[in-house]
Design an enzyme around this catalytic site. Structure first.
Site, PDB file in Angstrom:
ATOM      1  N   ALA A   1       0.695  -1.325   0.169  1.00 37.51           N
ATOM      2  CA  ALA A   1      -0.073   0.092   0.039  1.00 37.51           C
ATOM      3  C   ALA A   1       0.864   1.306   0.012  1.00 37.51           C
ATOM      4  CB  ALA A   1      -0.808   0.066   1.193  1.00 37.51           C
TER       5      ALA A   1
ATOM      6  N   GLY B   1       0.498  -4.934   0.551  1.00 35.52           N
ATOM      7  CA  GLY B   1      -0.594  -5.028  -0.024  1.00 35.52           C
ATOM      8  C   GLY B   1      -0.387  -5.678  -1.466  1.00 35.52           C
TER       9      GLY B   1
HETATM   10  N1  CO8 Z   1       4.409   3.273  -0.724  1.00 38.93           N
HETATM   11  C1  CO8 Z   1       4.914   4.473  -1.181  1.00 38.93           C
HETATM   12  N2  CO8 Z   1       6.120   4.579  -2.051  1.00 38.93           N
HETATM   13  C2  CO8 Z   1       6.923   3.596  -1.832  1.00 38.93           C
HETATM   14  C3  CO8 Z   1       6.708   2.332  -1.627  1.00 38.93           C
HETATM   15  C4  CO8 Z   1       5.099   2.153  -0.736  1.00 38.93           C
HETATM   16  N3  CO8 Z   1       4.917   1.084  -0.398  1.00 38.93           N
HETATM   17  N4  CO8 Z   1       7.553   1.422  -1.757  1.00 38.93           N
HETATM   18  C5  CO8 Z   1       8.494   2.021  -2.617  1.00 38.93           C
HETATM   19  N5  CO8 Z   1       7.891   3.448  -2.680  1.00 38.93           N
HETATM   20  C6  CO8 Z   1       8.718   4.478  -3.467  1.00 38.93           C
HETATM   21  C7  CO8 Z   1       9.957   5.160  -2.524  1.00 38.93           C
HETATM   22  O1  CO8 Z   1       9.467   5.794  -1.602  1.00 38.93           O
HETATM   23  C8  CO8 Z   1      10.851   5.647  -3.474  1.00 38.93           C
HETATM   24  O2  CO8 Z   1      10.349   6.891  -4.067  1.00 38.93           O
HETATM   25  P1  CO8 Z   1      11.337   8.150  -4.102  1.00 38.93           P
HETATM   26  O3  CO8 Z   1      12.315   7.670  -4.991  1.00 38.93           O
HETATM   27  O4  CO8 Z   1      10.391   9.213  -4.110  1.00 38.93           O
HETATM   28  O5  CO8 Z   1      12.075   8.305  -2.803  1.00 38.93           O
HETATM   29  C9  CO8 Z   1      10.696   4.874  -4.798  1.00 38.93           C
HETATM   30  O6  CO8 Z   1       9.234   4.162  -4.511  1.00 38.93           O
HETATM   31  C10 CO8 Z   1      11.471   3.577  -5.017  1.00 38.93           C
HETATM   32  O7  CO8 Z   1      11.966   2.919  -3.749  1.00 38.93           O
HETATM   33  P2  CO8 Z   1      13.292   2.564  -3.254  1.00 38.93           P
HETATM   34  O8  CO8 Z   1      14.027   3.873  -3.349  1.00 38.93           O
HETATM   35  O9  CO8 Z   1      12.684   2.238  -1.659  1.00 38.93           O
HETATM   36  O10 CO8 Z   1      13.669   1.571  -3.770  1.00 38.93           O
HETATM   37  P3  CO8 Z   1      14.629   0.286  -3.221  1.00 38.93           P
HETATM   38  O11 CO8 Z   1      15.073  -0.578  -4.587  1.00 38.93           O
HETATM   39  O12 CO8 Z   1      15.641   0.876  -2.337  1.00 38.93           O
HETATM   40  O13 CO8 Z   1      13.842  -0.490  -2.168  1.00 38.93           O
HETATM   41  C11 CO8 Z   1      11.737  -1.647  -1.464  1.00 38.93           C
HETATM   42  C12 CO8 Z   1      12.725  -1.349  -2.541  1.00 38.93           C
HETATM   43  C13 CO8 Z   1      12.552  -2.794  -0.509  1.00 38.93           C
HETATM   44  C14 CO8 Z   1      10.565  -2.430  -2.050  1.00 38.93           C
HETATM   45  C15 CO8 Z   1      11.472  -0.391  -0.657  1.00 38.93           C
HETATM   46  O14 CO8 Z   1      10.829   0.539  -1.537  1.00 38.93           O
HETATM   47  C16 CO8 Z   1      10.334  -0.866   0.648  1.00 38.93           C
HETATM   48  O15 CO8 Z   1      10.812  -1.408   1.553  1.00 38.93           O
HETATM   49  N6  CO8 Z   1       9.090  -0.287   0.190  1.00 38.93           N
HETATM   50  C17 CO8 Z   1       7.956  -0.580   1.296  1.00 38.93           C
HETATM   51  C18 CO8 Z   1       7.578  -1.902   1.459  1.00 38.93           C
HETATM   52  C19 CO8 Z   1       6.672  -2.039   2.500  1.00 38.93           C
HETATM   53  O16 CO8 Z   1       6.764  -1.659   3.428  1.00 38.93           O
HETATM   54  N7  CO8 Z   1       5.184  -2.443   2.085  1.00 38.93           N
HETATM   55  C20 CO8 Z   1       4.075  -2.483   2.929  1.00 38.93           C
HETATM   56  C21 CO8 Z   1       3.542  -1.322   2.666  1.00 38.93           C
HETATM   57  S1  CO8 Z   1       2.193  -1.358   3.972  1.00 38.93           S
HETATM   58  C22 CO8 Z   1       0.804  -2.242   3.546  1.00 38.93           C
HETATM   59  O17 CO8 Z   1       0.985  -2.680   2.397  1.00 38.93           O
HETATM   60  C23 CO8 Z   1      -0.240  -2.424   4.146  1.00 38.93           C
HETATM   61  C24 CO8 Z   1      -1.458  -2.873   3.402  1.00 38.93           C
HETATM   62  C25 CO8 Z   1      -2.949  -2.967   4.084  1.00 38.93           C
HETATM   63  C26 CO8 Z   1      -3.717  -1.990   3.926  1.00 38.93           C
HETATM   64  C27 CO8 Z   1      -5.145  -2.223   4.769  1.00 38.93           C
HETATM   65  C28 CO8 Z   1      -6.205  -1.042   4.317  1.00 38.93           C
HETATM   66  C29 CO8 Z   1      -7.433  -1.371   5.025  1.00 38.93           C
END
Ligand code: CO8
Length: 258
Positions: free
Chosen positions: A66, A109
């Site tokens: 998400a 998500g």
């Molecule tokens: N949300 C928003 N932006 C994101 C997300 C995300 N989940 N994942 C990556 N991005 C963005 C980064 O912020 C970055 O943006 P910017 O260049 O502007 O800084 C861009 O995408 C590229 O990401 P990274 O630079 O971090 O890329 P890396 O290769 O270094 O890392 C990862 C990749 C490991 C995937 C890392 O981005 C990461 O850890 N992302 C978050 C993963 C995460 O925690 N996901 C779970 C989210 S919570 C969820 O899904 C709950 C769902 C339930 C909802 C229920 C509602 C009722």
């Protein structure tokens, strides 16, 4: 279908393709993407010319969860009453078989979205996980329920409680992934599986999916009763007569409801 801003849709033969398209956020699911994804899947589901749907992302990410930036400032009321992910319930309920073609990250998500599909084909680059614990929350769109059913309580508990990421080969051994393929072949394989499904009888595919879903959502006794009822009802379709006649006549079936 060009009105979408976060996904791209395309029809190839009898297969509807949905590609998540927020490269700047690794396809993170925001409210717009959830609504557009559900709308596109429901539109394909209503179209009798479509017999299977493929959902995919990019080489780098199926979906990295998400959208954390959109969620960060929300209140408990926002997430429950105005739940931005509510449309995904419509996505999860489409009758048409849905194939997730996963390359790269399928986290949070993103992993939960893959688990709303019927078949998960993974590139050897795929990485699954439920890292919500690191953000101070838990999975909220199926991660504790569908993952535990897919891979068992103890393995799911380890992933959800630690946030550890699980690579494609481990996900296949655990039963989360239907099949792992080389990354370069992922979309061709997904297309081939989808075409194969779409070449059969559409109402029979709906029936098979409905019965399979019962195995995830009801008791075994209820599921067995539903399966028996659906099985018997299929003998009212022309396609059952055609399928069985074709077998006896040693020819390929020509399903009228394809
Ligand atoms: N949300 C928003 N932006 C994101 C997300 C995300 N989940 N994942 C990556 N991005 C963005 C980064 O912020 C970055 O943006 P910017 O260049 O502007 O800084 C861009 O995408 C590229 O990401 P990274 O630079 O971090 O890329 P890396 O290769 O270094 O890392 C990862 C990749 C490991 C995937 C890392 O981005 C990461 O850890 N992302 C978050 C993963 C995460 O925690 N996901 C779970 C989210 S919570 C969820 O899904 C709950 C769902 C339930 C909802 C229920 C509602 C009722």
């Amino acid at each position: 279908m060009s009105e979408y801003t976060t996904i791209v849709t395309e029809t190839r033969g009898r297969v509807g393709w949905i590609t998540l398209n927020r490269p700047e956020a690794l396809n993170a699911l925001n409210a717009t993407l959830a609504a557009e994804l559900a709308a596109a899947a429901v539109a394909f589901d209503r179209d009798e010319a479509i017999g299977a749907i493929v959902v995919t992302g990019s080489e780098r990410a199926f979906a990295a969860g998400a959208d954390i930036k959109e969620m960060a400032g929300k209140s408990a009321r926002d997430m429950s009453v105005d739940n931005p992910f509510a449309p995904l319930e419509d996505f999860a309920r489409v009758r048409t078989p849905v194939i997730a073609a996963v390359a790269g990250y399928a986290l949070g998500g993103g992993c939960e979205l893959a688990m709303m599909c019927d078949i998960i084909l993974a590139a050897d680059t795929a990485m699954f996980g439920q890292p919500e614990i690191d953000l101070g929350v838990i999975p909220g769109i199926g991660g504790t329920q569908r993952l535990a059913r897919a891979i068992g309580y103890y393995k799911a508990a380890e992933l959800v409680l630690t946030g550890r990421r699980m690579p494609a080969d481990e996900a296949e051994r655990a039963g989360l992934v239907s099949r792992v393929v080389p990354a370069a072949q992922l979309l061709d394989e997904a297309g081939a599986v989808a075409e194969r499904i779409a070449s059969r009888s559409l109402p029979v595919a709906y029936a098979a999916k409905q019965a399979l879903r019962a195995s995830q959502e009801t008791t075994a006794a209820e599921g067995l009763r539903l399966e028996r009822t659906i099985f018997a009802s299929l003998f009212a379709l022309d396609d059952q007569a055609e399928g069985m006649s074709a077998f006896a006549e040693k020819r390929a079936p020509e399903f009228r409801h394809r």
